[in-house]
Design a protein around this motif. Sequence first.
Motif, PDB file in Angstrom:
ATOM      1  N   CYS A  14      -8.521  -2.163   3.700  1.00 29.58           N
ATOM      2  CA  CYS A  14      -7.589  -2.712   2.663  1.00 29.58           C
ATOM      3  C   CYS A  14      -7.363  -0.987   1.861  1.00 29.58           C
ATOM      4  N   ALA A  59      -3.804  -3.404   0.103  1.00 31.95           N
ATOM      5  CA  ALA A  59      -2.431  -4.066   0.949  1.00 31.95           C
ATOM      6  C   ALA A  59      -3.774  -4.047   1.827  1.00 31.95           C
ATOM      7  N   THR A  60      -3.614  -5.024   2.828  1.00 28.24           N
ATOM      8  CA  THR A  60      -4.755  -5.048   3.649  1.00 28.24           C
ATOM      9  C   THR A  60      -4.171  -5.025   5.331  1.00 28.24           C
TER      10      THR A  60
END
Length: 129
Positions: A14, A59-60
């Motif tokens: 992440c 954001a993963t």
Amino acid sequence: MLDIALLPGEYAVCRLAAGSTLPPGMSGGLSDGDVVTVSWTADGISVICPAHRAPEQAATETAWRCLRVAGPLDLAVTGTLAALVEPLAEARVSAVAFSTYDTDYLLVPAVRLGEATAALERAGHRVLD
């Protein structure tokens, strides 16, 4: 030869924006065998954690599996990561590596786990479930 444990469940890589704060609960309540690592840079915060703990605002990239070198390892030992990453590179399997005081970890794509473990075993390592 290294003994490598496959940790249960999927992991996430992440990214949080620079200056963000970690969500409450990221630093505690780990299940046995789980690992969370956090790195801060001027560009942002990187978190590697079990997928179910991934921060919602991050954001993963998900669907990674985590491999842990049986340790503890002596910090003076050299070549441990190279011995793991080289066979994966030859097999064209992506890897994300990180280290703690005690040992080294590798993330590999969940869809390539079989290829990754086969490459490591061909290189003489033992992957334990």
